[in-house]
Each structure stands twice: as structure tokens, then as C-alpha cells.
Design a protein around this motif. Structure first.
Motif, PDB file in Angstrom:
ATOM      1  N   GLY A 199     -23.257  82.778   4.008  1.00  0.00           N
ATOM      2  CA  GLY A 199     -22.096  82.971   4.859  1.00  0.00           C
ATOM      3  C   GLY A 199     -22.236  82.220   6.172  1.00  0.00           C
ATOM      4  O   GLY A 199     -21.263  81.677   6.703  1.00  0.00           O
ATOM      5  N   SER A 200     -23.448  82.180   6.702  1.00  0.00           N
ATOM      6  CA  SER A 200     -23.686  81.431   7.941  1.00  0.00           C
ATOM      7  C   SER A 200     -23.434  79.943   7.731  1.00  0.00           C
ATOM      8  O   SER A 200     -22.857  79.279   8.588  1.00  0.00           O
ATOM      9  CB  SER A 200     -25.119  81.643   8.428  1.00  0.00           C
ATOM     10  OG  SER A 200     -25.318  82.973   8.793  1.00  0.00           O
ATOM     11  N   LEU A 201     -23.856  79.444   6.597  1.00  0.00           N
ATOM     12  CA  LEU A 201     -23.619  78.038   6.285  1.00  0.00           C
ATOM     13  C   LEU A 201     -22.128  77.769   6.143  1.00  0.00           C
ATOM     14  O   LEU A 201     -21.621  76.761   6.643  1.00  0.00           O
ATOM     15  CB  LEU A 201     -24.357  77.632   5.008  1.00  0.00           C
ATOM     16  CG  LEU A 201     -24.143  76.192   4.549  1.00  0.00           C
ATOM     17  CD1 LEU A 201     -24.623  75.195   5.596  1.00  0.00           C
ATOM     18  CD2 LEU A 201     -24.838  75.960   3.214  1.00  0.00           C
ATOM     19  N   ALA A 202     -21.411  78.680   5.506  1.00  0.00           N
ATOM     20  CA  ALA A 202     -19.964  78.512   5.347  1.00  0.00           C
ATOM     21  C   ALA A 202     -19.272  78.481   6.715  1.00  0.00           C
ATOM     22  O   ALA A 202     -18.405  77.639   6.968  1.00  0.00           O
ATOM     23  CB  ALA A 202     -19.396  79.631   4.485  1.00  0.00           C
ATOM     24  N   GLY A 203     -19.656  79.384   7.607  1.00  0.00           N
ATOM     25  CA  GLY A 203     -19.081  79.390   8.953  1.00  0.00           C
ATOM     26  C   GLY A 203     -19.419  78.134   9.721  1.00  0.00           C
ATOM     27  O   GLY A 203     -18.571  77.552  10.403  1.00  0.00           O
ATOM     28  N   ASN A 218     -20.105  75.228   8.468  1.00  0.00           N
ATOM     29  CA  ASN A 218     -19.347  74.114   7.901  1.00  0.00           C
ATOM     30  C   ASN A 218     -17.865  74.197   8.225  1.00  0.00           C
ATOM     31  O   ASN A 218     -17.194  73.170   8.335  1.00  0.00           O
ATOM     32  CB  ASN A 218     -19.579  74.007   6.393  1.00  0.00           C
ATOM     33  CG  ASN A 218     -20.821  73.199   6.075  1.00  0.00           C
ATOM     34  OD1 ASN A 218     -21.258  72.370   6.871  1.00  0.00           O
ATOM     35  ND2 ASN A 218     -21.388  73.431   4.908  1.00  0.00           N
ATOM     36  N   ALA A 219     -17.341  75.397   8.424  1.00  0.00           N
ATOM     37  CA  ALA A 219     -15.942  75.532   8.835  1.00  0.00           C
ATOM     38  C   ALA A 219     -15.735  74.906  10.213  1.00  0.00           C
ATOM     39  O   ALA A 219     -14.747  74.202  10.445  1.00  0.00           O
ATOM     40  CB  ALA A 219     -15.533  77.003   8.842  1.00  0.00           C
ATOM     41  N   LEU A 249     -22.573  70.133   6.249  1.00  0.00           N
ATOM     42  CA  LEU A 249     -24.018  70.238   6.114  1.00  0.00           C
ATOM     43  C   LEU A 249     -24.306  70.663   4.677  1.00  0.00           C
ATOM     44  O   LEU A 249     -23.862  71.729   4.237  1.00  0.00           O
ATOM     45  CB  LEU A 249     -24.583  71.269   7.093  1.00  0.00           C
ATOM     46  CG  LEU A 249     -26.069  71.590   6.959  1.00  0.00           C
ATOM     47  CD1 LEU A 249     -26.913  70.325   7.202  1.00  0.00           C
ATOM     48  CD2 LEU A 249     -26.453  72.686   7.933  1.00  0.00           C
ATOM     49  N   ILE A 250     -24.995  69.837   3.948  1.00  0.00           N
ATOM     50  CA  ILE A 250     -25.389  70.157   2.573  1.00  0.00           C
ATOM     51  C   ILE A 250     -26.901  70.300   2.569  1.00  0.00           C
ATOM     52  O   ILE A 250     -27.625  69.345   2.872  1.00  0.00           O
ATOM     53  CB  ILE A 250     -24.933  69.058   1.601  1.00  0.00           C
ATOM     54  CG1 ILE A 250     -23.403  68.936   1.638  1.00  0.00           C
ATOM     55  CG2 ILE A 250     -25.435  69.353   0.190  1.00  0.00           C
ATOM     56  CD1 ILE A 250     -22.855  67.763   0.869  1.00  0.00           C
ATOM     57  N   GLY A 277     -33.680  75.061  12.915  1.00  0.00           N
ATOM     58  CA  GLY A 277     -32.668  75.492  13.884  1.00  0.00           C
ATOM     59  C   GLY A 277     -31.291  74.887  13.683  1.00  0.00           C
ATOM     60  O   GLY A 277     -30.436  75.011  14.549  1.00  0.00           O
ATOM     61  N   ILE A 278     -31.038  74.274  12.545  1.00  0.00           N
ATOM     62  CA  ILE A 278     -29.787  73.551  12.333  1.00  0.00           C
ATOM     63  C   ILE A 278     -28.566  74.465  12.461  1.00  0.00           C
ATOM     64  O   ILE A 278     -27.541  74.057  12.994  1.00  0.00           O
ATOM     65  CB  ILE A 278     -29.782  72.810  10.970  1.00  0.00           C
ATOM     66  CG1 ILE A 278     -28.632  71.821  10.889  1.00  0.00           C
ATOM     67  CG2 ILE A 278     -29.729  73.770   9.803  1.00  0.00           C
ATOM     68  CD1 ILE A 278     -28.824  70.571  11.640  1.00  0.00           C
ATOM     69  N   LEU A 279     -28.673  75.703  12.005  1.00  0.00           N
ATOM     70  CA  LEU A 279     -27.516  76.610  12.095  1.00  0.00           C
ATOM     71  C   LEU A 279     -27.382  77.242  13.481  1.00  0.00           C
ATOM     72  O   LEU A 279     -26.373  77.860  13.774  1.00  0.00           O
ATOM     73  CB  LEU A 279     -27.608  77.688  11.021  1.00  0.00           C
ATOM     74  CG  LEU A 279     -27.517  77.178   9.585  1.00  0.00           C
ATOM     75  CD1 LEU A 279     -27.662  78.343   8.599  1.00  0.00           C
ATOM     76  CD2 LEU A 279     -26.215  76.445   9.342  1.00  0.00           C
ATOM     77  N   SER A 280     -28.378  77.045  14.333  1.00  0.00           N
ATOM     78  CA  SER A 280     -28.327  77.583  15.699  1.00  0.00           C
ATOM     79  C   SER A 280     -27.721  76.597  16.689  1.00  0.00           C
ATOM     80  O   SER A 280     -27.437  76.950  17.826  1.00  0.00           O
ATOM     81  CB  SER A 280     -29.735  77.939  16.172  1.00  0.00           C
ATOM     82  OG  SER A 280     -30.299  78.913  15.337  1.00  0.00           O
TER      83      SER A 280
END
Length: 90
Positions: free
Chosen positions: A2-6, A8-9, A19-20, A83-86
Motif C-alpha cells: 500500500g505504501s508503494l501504491a501511495g 507511485n500515486a 517506482l518498480i 529510504g526510497i519510500l521516505s
């Protein structure tokens, strides 16, 4: 996921490429595997999680399973994803 989906949104909204996550780390492999399995009739009946027997066995077979936190950190650092999602995108 879900964090990745957000994440990428937001990237999509900013016109950035998605981001893949690579299949060389467990989360990237799980996403790719689940997406593939969802294209099959049988695969749409299952749920794919790290704890699920089917994916857990795959993760071990692919050499992705470890409980060694330092090994996980090294794998993520090697891909320059620490830290990519941060990261703040806006």
C-alpha cells in the motif's frame, strides 16, 4: 504494498516514472509473482503474502528468504533503494 501504491500515486501526479521494485528483493519478487499469478484462472483464487505457503516456498527457492536484517539492508543498499519510500516528493 500500500505504501508503494501511495508513493507511485504521487509520482504519477507529478509526472514522474513509477517506482518498480526489482525481483532481486523479496517485495519486488512478491509483487511481480502475484501480478503474474493474477493473470491465471487458478491464481485469481489465491492470496499472495510472505507468510503464504506458496510464495514462502518460492521465496526460499529464489534465495530471497532471510531473517538476517543486515543482509536485507545490504540488498536494499546495493540497489540504491534505502529510504526510497521516505523521500519527500512534494
Amino acid at each position: 504494498m500500500g505504501s508503494l501504491a501511495g508513493h507511485n500515486a504521487v509520482r504519477y501526479g507529478l509526472g514522474m516514472p513509477m517506482l518498480i521494485l526489482p525481483k532481486s528483493i523479496a517485495i519486488g519478487d512478491l509483487i511481480a509473482y502475484a501480478n503474474y499469478k493474477l493473470t491465471t484462472k487458478e491464481g485469481r483464487r489465491n492470496r499472495y503474502t510472505f507468510a503464504g505457503a506458496e510464495y514462502f516456498e518460492r521465496m526460499k527457492a529464489q534465495g530471497l528468504y532471510t531473517t538476517d536484517k543486515e543482509e536485507i539492508v545490504k540488498r536494499v543498499q546495493k540497489l540504491n533503494l534505502e529510504g526510497i519510500l521516505s523521500q519527500k516528493l512534494v
